[in-house]
Write an enzyme that holds these catalytic residues in place. Structure first.
Site, PDB file in Angstrom:
ATOM      1  N   GLU A 172      45.854  34.535  38.261  1.00 29.40           N
ATOM      2  CA  GLU A 172      46.016  33.906  39.588  1.00 29.40           C
ATOM      3  C   GLU A 172      47.081  32.825  39.650  1.00 29.40           C
ATOM      4  O   GLU A 172      46.869  31.760  40.226  1.00 29.40           O
ATOM      5  CB  GLU A 172      44.666  33.338  40.053  1.00 29.40           C
ATOM      6  CG  GLU A 172      43.586  34.393  40.138  1.00 29.40           C
ATOM      7  CD  GLU A 172      42.253  33.878  40.673  1.00 29.40           C
ATOM      8  OE1 GLU A 172      42.092  32.655  40.844  1.00 29.40           O
ATOM      9  OE2 GLU A 172      41.365  34.700  40.924  1.00 29.40           O
ATOM     10  N   ASN A 216      46.961  39.058  35.796  1.00 29.25           N
ATOM     11  CA  ASN A 216      45.839  39.442  36.666  1.00 29.25           C
ATOM     12  C   ASN A 216      45.833  38.585  37.925  1.00 29.25           C
ATOM     13  O   ASN A 216      45.985  37.361  37.850  1.00 29.25           O
ATOM     14  CB  ASN A 216      44.546  39.211  35.867  1.00 29.25           C
ATOM     15  CG  ASN A 216      43.306  39.798  36.503  1.00 29.25           C
ATOM     16  OD1 ASN A 216      43.287  40.981  36.843  1.00 29.25           O
ATOM     17  ND2 ASN A 216      42.253  38.996  36.653  1.00 29.25           N
ATOM     18  N   HIS A 253      39.308  42.319  44.977  1.00 27.06           N
ATOM     19  CA  HIS A 253      38.119  41.862  45.696  1.00 27.06           C
ATOM     20  C   HIS A 253      38.362  42.204  47.162  1.00 27.06           C
ATOM     21  O   HIS A 253      39.161  41.560  47.834  1.00 27.06           O
ATOM     22  CB  HIS A 253      37.927  40.356  45.508  1.00 27.06           C
ATOM     23  CG  HIS A 253      37.589  39.976  44.097  1.00 27.06           C
ATOM     24  ND1 HIS A 253      36.405  40.347  43.494  1.00 27.06           N
ATOM     25  CD2 HIS A 253      38.279  39.275  43.180  1.00 27.06           C
ATOM     26  CE1 HIS A 253      36.376  39.868  42.257  1.00 27.06           C
ATOM     27  NE2 HIS A 253      37.498  39.223  42.039  1.00 27.06           N
ATOM     28  N   GLU A 281      38.568  43.661  38.788  1.00 27.51           N
ATOM     29  CA  GLU A 281      37.400  42.906  39.293  1.00 27.51           C
ATOM     30  C   GLU A 281      36.908  43.515  40.593  1.00 27.51           C
ATOM     31  O   GLU A 281      36.537  42.803  41.534  1.00 27.51           O
ATOM     32  CB  GLU A 281      37.779  41.430  39.510  1.00 27.51           C
ATOM     33  CG  GLU A 281      38.298  40.750  38.258  1.00 27.51           C
ATOM     34  CD  GLU A 281      38.609  39.271  38.448  1.00 27.51           C
ATOM     35  OE1 GLU A 281      38.166  38.674  39.441  1.00 27.51           O
ATOM     36  OE2 GLU A 281      39.290  38.705  37.572  1.00 27.51           O
ATOM     37  N   ASP A 283      35.240  44.764  43.722  1.00 26.89           N
ATOM     38  CA  ASP A 283      34.014  44.717  44.522  1.00 26.89           C
ATOM     39  C   ASP A 283      34.441  44.836  45.980  1.00 26.89           C
ATOM     40  O   ASP A 283      35.509  44.355  46.353  1.00 26.89           O
ATOM     41  CB  ASP A 283      33.115  43.497  44.245  1.00 26.89           C
ATOM     42  CG  ASP A 283      33.798  42.147  44.296  1.00 26.89           C
ATOM     43  OD1 ASP A 283      34.947  42.061  44.782  1.00 26.89           O
ATOM     44  OD2 ASP A 283      33.175  41.160  43.875  1.00 26.89           O
TER      45      ASP A 283
HETATM   46  C1  XIL Z   1      33.911  34.221  39.233  1.00 26.67           C
HETATM   47  C2  XIL Z   1      32.542  34.522  38.646  1.00 26.67           C
HETATM   48  O1  XIL Z   1      32.141  35.804  39.079  1.00 26.67           O
HETATM   49  C3  XIL Z   1      31.551  33.480  39.086  1.00 26.67           C
HETATM   50  O2  XIL Z   1      30.321  33.644  38.388  1.00 26.67           O
HETATM   51  C4  XIL Z   1      32.085  32.074  38.802  1.00 26.67           C
HETATM   52  O3  XIL Z   1      31.202  31.131  39.336  1.00 26.67           O
HETATM   53  C5  XIL Z   1      33.456  31.896  39.425  1.00 26.67           C
HETATM   54  O4  XIL Z   1      34.322  32.911  38.936  1.00 26.67           O
HETATM   55  N1  XIL Z   1      38.681  35.811  40.136  1.00 26.67           N
HETATM   56  C6  XIL Z   1      38.486  35.801  38.778  1.00 26.67           C
HETATM   57  C7  XIL Z   1      37.099  35.709  38.226  1.00 26.67           C
HETATM   58  O5  XIL Z   1      39.455  35.990  38.013  1.00 26.67           O
HETATM   59  O6  XIL Z   1      37.064  35.019  36.997  1.00 26.67           O
HETATM   60  C8  XIL Z   1      36.168  35.045  39.197  1.00 26.67           C
HETATM   61  O7  XIL Z   1      34.844  35.127  38.661  1.00 26.67           O
HETATM   62  C9  XIL Z   1      36.264  35.716  40.543  1.00 26.67           C
HETATM   63  C10 XIL Z   1      37.647  35.596  41.113  1.00 26.67           C
END
Ligand code: XIL
Length: 349
Positions: A172, A216, A253, A281, A283
């Site tokens: 990020e 990422n 996401h 990641e 979802d």
């Molecule tokens: C999130 C986790 O899912 C949570 O449990 C934590 O509180 C915060 O981080 N981008 C990422 C992940 O790269 O590491 C994040 O994970 C979600 C967004």
């Protein structure tokens, strides 16, 4: 987080379809060669996400939290359905180096040893990020910050050397707004400048030459978005200058209405730069058939691009999702398979 919260390999293996079994026998004395070619049907479609993905040489993983490993259904679902894992929080800086030079790997090791005992691929997440970063890091001078960065990478990657398939080296780093190529302002840019990404990747290659090194990010799912163009240009530049990078992670996401129409084209454009692409990641907030359709499209976009080497969903069950209320995962709170699960399994098959 509603609309959008935040957000690797080589060649293609043969598809499952029809496999040819070639049996050749030679009758030496007569110099006769008999060849038998039989078409063996691939048989029934695979019944789990991991097995279905493996048919094309891909993995299907889930983010796992060590704190839920006492939930036997959680672990049973992980073991049954997935052949890869990303520790959800356990490898982040605040977990692994809470105070300077003192490293802790107990929770991450719990996940890694379980995954290894099951032969799963492990993604390391993440080495350099602006979040979940202990405050001692932000207080360092430029010189100390640079040495802390390299020391952190050496220790964390060193601890897991040979065990990690791919590392999210930098997470990020790009800003959500602004001109193409704008980085997010953070302790990293403020003290080390924009070159911190390159420094991290070079240190990472030296620390574990066999791990794939990924950049990422979220909101880089739309092929034409400014943020995507920025990451694209960086990868192209790294490739041109020989800065080590092997993969791009699309966090993805998403929400059921927000899967970009050019999502597959986006994966393909990164792959064309000579890196693997992983959906890291995934979802998708939503429900029912609309959510299932969105999951199907994302899955098909990956399987259509040879260098899209695997997909990871950011959790197993809605009840533990970081996006509580969005119900963005493949299993509901009681570990029932949702429509989205069936859509993904069908698409992988
Ligand atoms: C999130 C986790 O899912 C949570 O449990 C934590 O509180 C915060 O981080 N981008 C990422 C992940 O790269 O590491 C994040 O994970 C979600 C967004």
């Amino acid at each position: 987080m509603g609309e959008n919260p935040l957000s690797a390999g080589g060649g293609r293996r043969p598809r499952a379809g029809t496999r040819r079994l070639l049996v050749a026998g030679a009758l030496g004395a007569l110099g006769t060669v008999t060849a038998l070619a039989a078409s063996v049907p691939a048989g029934a479609a695979a019944g789990t996400l991991g097995a279905a993905a493996a048919q094309s040489g891909r993995y299907y993983g889930a983010a796992i939290a060590a704190g839920h490993m006492n939930d036997s259904t959680y672990v049973a679902t992980w073991d049954r359905e997935f052949n890869a894992v990303t520790p959800e929080n356990e490898m982040k800086w605040d977990a692994t180096e809470p105070s300077r030079g003192s490293f802790r790997f107990t929770s991450a090791d719990q996940i890694v040893s379980h995954a290894q005992s099951k032969g799963m691929k492990i993604r390391g997440h993440t080495l350099v990020w602006h979040n979940q970063l202990p405050s001692w890091v932000s207080g360092l001078s430029t010189t100390d910050l640079r040495s802390a960065l390299v020391n952190h990478i050496n220790n964390v990657m060193g601890h897991y050397k040979g065990k990690i398939y791919a590392w999210d080296v930098v997470n990020e780093a790009f800003a959500d707004g602004g001109a193409v190529g704008t980085l997010r302002s953070s302790v990293w840019t403020q003290k080390l400048g924009n070159g911190f990404i390159e420094e991290a990747f070079r240190a990472a290659r030296a620390a574990d030459p066999n791990a794939k090194l990924c950049y990422n990010d979220y909101n880089i799912d739309d092929a034409n978005a400014n943020k995507t163009r920025g990451v694209y240009n960086m990868v192209k530049d790294f490739k041109a200058r020989g800065v080590p990078i092997d993969c791009v992670g699309l966090q993805s996401h998403l929400s059921q209405g927000s899967v970009p129409s050019n999502y597959q084209q986006n994966i393909a454009q990164f792959a064309a730069l000579g890196v693997d692409v992983q959906i890291t990641e995934l979802d998708i907030g939503g429900s029912g058939s609309a959510q299932a359709d969105a999951y199907r499209r994302v899955t098909q976009a990956c399987t259509a691009v040879p260098r899209c080497t695997g997909i990871t969903v950011w959790g197993i069950t809605d009840k533990y999702s970081w996006r509580s209320g969005d119900n963005p995962l493949l299993f509901d709170g009681n570990y029932n398979k949702k429509q989205a699960y069936t859509a993904v399994l069908d698409a992988l098959n």
